[in-house]
Enzyme design. Structure first.
Site, mmCIF file in Angstrom:
data_model
loop_
_atom_site.group_PDB
_atom_site.id
_atom_site.type_symbol
_atom_site.label_atom_id
_atom_site.label_comp_id
_atom_site.label_asym_id
_atom_site.label_seq_id
_atom_site.Cartn_x
_atom_site.Cartn_y
_atom_site.Cartn_z
ATOM 1 N N ASP A 166 23.854 62.716 48.363
ATOM 2 C CA ASP A 166 23.382 63.794 49.233
ATOM 3 C C ASP A 166 22.565 63.174 50.361
ATOM 4 O O ASP A 166 22.526 61.951 50.516
ATOM 5 C CB ASP A 166 22.594 64.840 48.442
ATOM 6 N N LYS A 202 30.773 64.818 46.230
ATOM 7 C CA LYS A 202 29.372 64.987 45.838
ATOM 8 C C LYS A 202 29.243 66.046 44.753
ATOM 9 O O LYS A 202 28.619 65.821 43.707
ATOM 10 C CB LYS A 202 28.520 65.382 47.047
#
Length: 271
Positions: free
Chosen positions: A130, A112
């Site tokens: 996320d 991420k």
């Protein structure tokens, strides 16, 4: 669905403040378990005190912990940031490498965080999974996967690669402003007619409007709006994109009867 959301948030962008890849990488590491707003309050002083990887590596631990305390988990984050600086100095001459395979080997950096850096600091498309992104794509019926890596690959197969970074911004904006975790504002959602999860939140338009956050909240001022005239029925009309972001024509009142295809952003793509 993506096209309509893109039109609704033509100004969607990374909400972490940064001036170079190192600042963005560090800010993203610090954003765990806190808000971008809080990180943006802390990083100016942090980067003024420690402007490069070598300075981060050699920081006074107590001083850095004091600076990072407002972000939560400050001891662990201090440890990650100092180790991150040291690894960058030792292995990459103090520079942030523009490659996923290298980024994920750094302390505190997972896929991420790496995709945030690649997409926003280097112009290399990446999907940032996320909590908002994962929640929305499952609500949209784009995937049933829960694992972030599987979500990334599943959604990546649906959307052209050149759109991945902007897709991440748009969905994160929508998740923070409209499609909330506990009480989504279904009655104020621009893709309500296409969403299979419509009805899990407030469907009354008046009540739903009151749930909108940030620049969409009733009476709020859109900080991204330009001085150009606003088209009737289009709260985002005339919005200008921040530097480096590709704006698209805003949506007018009412959804079109037929989708016009996925928009094309002007962000750089990998060669």
């Amino acid at each position: 669905m993506y096209r309509m959301l893109h039109e609704h948030y033509p100004y969607a962008h990374c909400e972490l403040d940064f001036e170079n890849p190192l600042q963005l990488l560090v800010a993203t590491v610090l954003s765990a378990q806190t808000t971008d707003v809080m990180v943006n309050k802390v990083t100016p002083q942090l980067f003024a005190r420690y402007p490069d990887a070598a300075a981060l590596a050699g920081a006074d631990r107590d001083e850095m912990e004091t600076l990072l305390k407002p972000t939560g988990f400050f001891r662990a984050k201090t440890n990650s940031v100092m180790k991150l600086g040291a690894e960058l100095v030792e292995r990459f001459d103090g520079e942030v490498p523009p490659r996923m395979k290298d980024l994920v080997t750094l302390p505190g950096v997972g896929r991420k965080t790496a995709n945030v850096a690649l997409g926003n600091a280097f112009g290399i498309p990446g999907i940032t999974v996320d909590t908002h992104f994962g929640r929305l794509v499952r609500r949209f019926g784009w995937t049933t996967e829960d694992d972030p890596v599987k979500v990334e690959h599943a959604v990546g197969a649906l959307i052209p690669r050149k759109e991945w970074t902007m897709l991440s911004h748009v969905l994160i904006f929508h998740g923070r402003r409209t499609c909330h975790a506990k009480k989504p504002a279904c009655g104020a959602c621009p893709i309500a007619r296409l969403c299979p999860s419509y009805g899990i939140g407030e469907t009354d338009p008046v009540k739903a409007d009151k749930l909108l956050k940030f620049e969409l909240a009733p009476g709020a001022t859109n900080p991204y709006a330009a001085s150009t005239p606003v088209l009737p029925g289009s709260p985002t009309a005339g919005a200008s994109a921040p530097a480096g972001q590709g704006a698209v024509p805003p949506a007018t009142a009412g959804a079109p009867s037929q989708p016009r295809g996925i928009p094309t952003s002007t962000g750089a793509t990998a060669s």
